[in-house]
Design a protein around this motif. Structure first.
Motif, PDB file in Angstrom:
ATOM      1  N   ASP A 101       0.811  -1.220   0.000  1.00 54.99           N
ATOM      2  CA  ASP A 101       0.000   0.000   0.000  1.00 54.99           C
ATOM      3  C   ASP A 101       0.843   1.268   0.000  1.00 54.99           C
ATOM      4  O   ASP A 101       0.323   2.352  -0.277  1.00 54.99           O
ATOM      5  N   TYR A 102       2.136   1.138   0.319  1.00 55.18           N
ATOM      6  CA  TYR A 102       2.998   2.322   0.383  1.00 55.18           C
ATOM      7  C   TYR A 102       4.444   1.858   0.288  1.00 55.18           C
ATOM      8  O   TYR A 102       4.765   0.730   0.683  1.00 55.18           O
ATOM      9  N   GLY A 103       5.306   2.730  -0.237  1.00 57.81           N
ATOM     10  CA  GLY A 103       6.736   2.451  -0.276  1.00 57.81           C
ATOM     11  C   GLY A 103       7.520   3.588   0.335  1.00 57.81           C
ATOM     12  O   GLY A 103       7.291   4.768   0.013  1.00 57.81           O
ATOM     13  N   LEU A 104       8.405   3.261   1.235  1.00 55.77           N
ATOM     14  CA  LEU A 104       9.371   4.222   1.762  1.00 55.77           C
ATOM     15  C   LEU A 104      10.723   3.914   1.141  1.00 55.77           C
ATOM     16  O   LEU A 104      11.129   2.747   1.057  1.00 55.77           O
ATOM     17  N   VAL A 105      11.434   4.941   0.693  1.00 55.12           N
ATOM     18  CA  VAL A 105      12.752   4.751   0.090  1.00 55.12           C
ATOM     19  C   VAL A 105      13.736   5.724   0.722  1.00 55.12           C
ATOM     20  O   VAL A 105      13.374   6.839   1.120  1.00 55.12           O
ATOM     21  N   GLY A 106      15.000   5.285   0.801  1.00 54.81           N
ATOM     22  CA  GLY A 106      15.999   6.081   1.504  1.00 54.81           C
ATOM     23  C   GLY A 106      16.652   7.156   0.669  1.00 54.81           C
ATOM     24  O   GLY A 106      17.366   8.007   1.213  1.00 54.81           O
ATOM     25  N   ASN A 107      16.436   7.142  -0.655  1.00 58.62           N
ATOM     26  CA  ASN A 107      17.036   8.152  -1.519  1.00 58.62           C
ATOM     27  C   ASN A 107      16.206   8.276  -2.792  1.00 58.62           C
ATOM     28  O   ASN A 107      15.394   7.406  -3.106  1.00 58.62           O
ATOM     29  N   VAL A 162      14.042   3.850  -9.214  1.00 52.99           N
ATOM     30  CA  VAL A 162      14.152   2.414  -9.499  1.00 52.99           C
ATOM     31  C   VAL A 162      12.792   1.744  -9.410  1.00 52.99           C
ATOM     32  O   VAL A 162      12.373   1.008 -10.311  1.00 52.99           O
ATOM     33  N   TRP A 163      12.059   2.001  -8.324  1.00 47.72           N
ATOM     34  CA  TRP A 163      10.799   1.280  -8.121  1.00 47.72           C
ATOM     35  C   TRP A 163       9.694   1.787  -9.044  1.00 47.72           C
ATOM     36  O   TRP A 163       8.809   1.012  -9.428  1.00 47.72           O
ATOM     37  N   ARG A 164       9.760   3.049  -9.428  1.00 48.02           N
ATOM     38  CA  ARG A 164       8.825   3.506 -10.456  1.00 48.02           C
ATOM     39  C   ARG A 164       9.126   2.801 -11.785  1.00 48.02           C
ATOM     40  O   ARG A 164       8.209   2.350 -12.490  1.00 48.02           O
ATOM     41  N   ALA A 165      10.414   2.694 -12.122  1.00 48.34           N
ATOM     42  CA  ALA A 165      10.788   2.031 -13.372  1.00 48.34           C
ATOM     43  C   ALA A 165      10.386   0.562 -13.364  1.00 48.34           C
ATOM     44  O   ALA A 165      10.086  -0.008 -14.423  1.00 48.34           O
ATOM     45  N   LYS A 166      10.353  -0.053 -12.190  1.00 51.06           N
ATOM     46  CA  LYS A 166       9.958  -1.460 -12.083  1.00 51.06           C
ATOM     47  C   LYS A 166       8.449  -1.639 -12.003  1.00 51.06           C
ATOM     48  O   LYS A 166       7.968  -2.762 -11.882  1.00 51.06           O
ATOM     49  N   GLY A 167       7.722  -0.536 -12.027  1.00 53.44           N
ATOM     50  CA  GLY A 167       6.283  -0.635 -12.136  1.00 53.44           C
ATOM     51  C   GLY A 167       5.491  -0.470 -10.861  1.00 53.44           C
ATOM     52  O   GLY A 167       4.273  -0.697 -10.865  1.00 53.44           O
ATOM     53  N   TYR A 168       6.134  -0.039  -9.759  1.00 55.44           N
ATOM     54  CA  TYR A 168       5.342   0.155  -8.538  1.00 55.44           C
ATOM     55  C   TYR A 168       4.414   1.356  -8.723  1.00 55.44           C
ATOM     56  O   TYR A 168       4.873   2.483  -8.958  1.00 55.44           O
ATOM     57  N   PRO A 169       3.083   1.141  -8.597  1.00 51.28           N
ATOM     58  CA  PRO A 169       2.141   2.215  -8.891  1.00 51.28           C
ATOM     59  C   PRO A 169       1.700   3.029  -7.676  1.00 51.28           C
ATOM     60  O   PRO A 169       1.049   4.057  -7.826  1.00 51.28           O
ATOM     61  N   GLY A 170       2.031   2.563  -6.485  1.00 53.32           N
ATOM     62  CA  GLY A 170       1.502   3.180  -5.276  1.00 53.32           C
ATOM     63  C   GLY A 170       2.279   4.400  -4.829  1.00 53.32           C
ATOM     64  O   GLY A 170       3.248   4.822  -5.466  1.00 53.32           O
ATOM     65  N   PRO A 171       1.880   4.971  -3.707  1.00 53.62           N
ATOM     66  CA  PRO A 171       2.564   6.157  -3.191  1.00 53.62           C
ATOM     67  C   PRO A 171       3.961   5.816  -2.676  1.00 53.62           C
ATOM     68  O   PRO A 171       4.184   4.760  -2.091  1.00 53.62           O
ATOM     69  N   LEU A 172       4.905   6.725  -2.918  1.00 56.52           N
ATOM     70  CA  LEU A 172       6.286   6.598  -2.453  1.00 56.52           C
ATOM     71  C   LEU A 172       6.680   7.868  -1.716  1.00 56.52           C
ATOM     72  O   LEU A 172       6.286   8.969  -2.106  1.00 56.52           O
ATOM     73  N   ARG A 173       7.464   7.705  -0.675  1.00 55.21           N
ATOM     74  CA  ARG A 173       8.004   8.871   0.025  1.00 55.21           C
ATOM     75  C   ARG A 173       9.478   8.617   0.313  1.00 55.21           C
ATOM     76  O   ARG A 173       9.850   7.532   0.754  1.00 55.21           O
ATOM     77  N   VAL A 174      10.322   9.631   0.058  1.00 55.42           N
ATOM     78  CA  VAL A 174      11.746   9.524   0.359  1.00 55.42           C
ATOM     79  C   VAL A 174      11.960   9.920   1.823  1.00 55.42           C
ATOM     80  O   VAL A 174      11.791  11.081   2.194  1.00 55.42           O
ATOM     81  N   VAL A 175      12.305   8.931   2.633  1.00 52.62           N
ATOM     82  CA  VAL A 175      12.561   9.133   4.060  1.00 52.62           C
ATOM     83  C   VAL A 175      13.735   8.228   4.440  1.00 52.62           C
ATOM     84  O   VAL A 175      13.642   7.010   4.261  1.00 52.62           O
ATOM     85  N   PRO A 176      14.841   8.757   4.944  1.00 56.75           N
ATOM     86  CA  PRO A 176      15.924   7.873   5.385  1.00 56.75           C
ATOM     87  C   PRO A 176      15.418   6.872   6.419  1.00 56.75           C
ATOM     88  O   PRO A 176      14.492   7.156   7.182  1.00 56.75           O
ATOM     89  N   GLN A 177      16.037   5.711   6.445  1.00 51.41           N
ATOM     90  CA  GLN A 177      15.594   4.671   7.378  1.00 51.41           C
ATOM     91  C   GLN A 177      15.719   5.140   8.824  1.00 51.41           C
ATOM     92  O   GLN A 177      14.840   4.914   9.649  1.00 51.41           O
TER      93      GLN A 177
END
Length: 370
Positions: A142-148, A154-169
């Motif tokens: 339902d959501y993706g958190l990414v560190g950079n 990368v995950w958009r290019a791989k087809g992830y359609p959901g919401p993403l937010r850039v937040v360091p771990q």
């Protein structure tokens, strides 16, 4: 009140647990964090520290295939989720790992929403079954958190359609990682530090070769473990600087601020490889929070983390790194300015409270059904 279950082997580390306390300082969150009793990697065995455990539940559960980054999982997780009945399952793992697939599948069975975390800043293809697990996680999270930002791409290019937010771990706690009180001791010589894994891609040999040509009194302190320990020791002998390089074994996370405080500069000389580039460089923000100027290479995310609050050199360039070291060794004004601006950058972007606030915003979005 939403019930959150976070699954995270990284939260074994005591200093990282401050983020968890910051999360539950938002009183609309009930948090349980599930960790393994230990984790094994090339550095050795990492054991659970209980340093910041107020306001949430920190529970150790069995882990299968400990030490296998891609294939480890938690065999009792289904039972844990049945008992805890979470609204959100926060899986602190890469989408292509078995642990993430397993937890995402269990979350769906329980009717919980799920999110993953990723540092992966290279668009890599994986063989079966990892590519199949990755597709499942991307389809059902339902959501993706990414560190950079590169990971988001990368995950958009791989087809992830959901919401993403850039937040360091994780961020740092500025009340723990803070500048040393008192005047800097310049009489003991220039103390250069490297902290991290002793592996070829971290470029520690570049640092040793750069230090060899420095004027005056200096020491290099290398803290860490890994397969490159003996080759690096042999290199110091070949360069004739063995008496100026100290190799220190890893220490507990809560002792790290004192270690940083004895350094005059922290260097992260990472170099890119076909299957890896630096994803963040946590030691940079820890050193900056302690008022220690940093020097980083152009590898991966390092320039974005440091910004203008440190010095950057082209990865692998020994002469350029030596010039940076000489600048900080000889220019007290530059040293003082970077010491101040580095801590200010951490306070503005990289505290545990900053990271916790952004994470709670994601939980609220999920609970609102966005």
């Amino acid at each position: 009140m939403p019930r959150i279950v976070m699954i995270s082997k990284a939260c074994l580390v005591g200093a990282y647990q401050r983020k968890l306390e910051n999360i539950v300082s938002h009183h609309d969150v009930e948090l349980t964090v599930l960790v393994p009793p230990t984790w094994q990697d090339e550095r050795g065995v990492i054991r659970l520290e209980r340093a910041h455990v107020q306001g949430y539940a920190l529970r150790a559960i069995p882990i299968a295939l400990n030490g296998n980054f891609h294939l480890h999982f938690y065999p009792t997780l289904g039972r844990e989720l049945a008992q805890l009945r979470p609204h959100i399952v926060h899986i602190d793992e890469e989408p292509y790992n078995l642990a993430t697939f397993h937890a995402t599948w269990l979350a769906r069975r329980r009717g919980a929403r799920s999110l993953f975390f990723s540092w992966q800043n290279l668009n890599r293809s994986y063989p079966f079954p990892f590519n199949w697990m990755e597709r499942y996680v991307l389809r059902h999270s339902d959501y993706g958190l990414v560190g950079n930002q590169a990971a988001a791409e990368v995950w958009r290019a791989k087809g992830y359609p959901g919401p993403l937010r850039v937040v360091p771990q994780f961020g740092v706690d500025p009340e723990i990682f803070k500048p040393k009180v008192g005047a800097r001791d310049t009489g003991r010589g220039f103390a250069i530090g490297y902290i991290g894994r002793l592996v070829e891609e971290k470029g520690i040999d570049v640092l040793l070769r750069a230090a060899m040509g420095l004027p005056g009194l200096w020491r290099v302190y290398v803290l860490g473990s890994g397969p490159e320990r003996q080759p690096l020791e042999r290199l110091t002998q070949a360069l004739g600087i063995a008496d100026r390089v100290i190799f220190d074994a890893p220490i507990p996370s809560m002792q790290m601020p004192a270690y940083y405080s004895e350094l005059d500069v922290l260097v992260l000389p990472s170099r890119s490889r076909p299957n890896w580039k630096e994803q963040f460089g946590r030691v940079l923000i820890e050193a900056m929070a302690c008022g220690v100027p940093v020097i980083g290479s152009t590898c991966g995310e390092i320039p974005q983390v440091v910004n203008t609050s440190g010095l950057i050199f082209p990865e692998g360039n020994v002469d350029a790194l030596r010039e940076c070291l000489v600048c900080l060794q000889q220019d007290e004004t530059l040293w003082a300015n970077l010491s101040k601006s580095g801590r200010q950058r951490v306070m503005e972007h990289y505290t545990q409270a900053n990271v916790a606030d952004e994470t709670v915003r994601v939980y609220r979005e999920l609970m609102a059904g966005r």
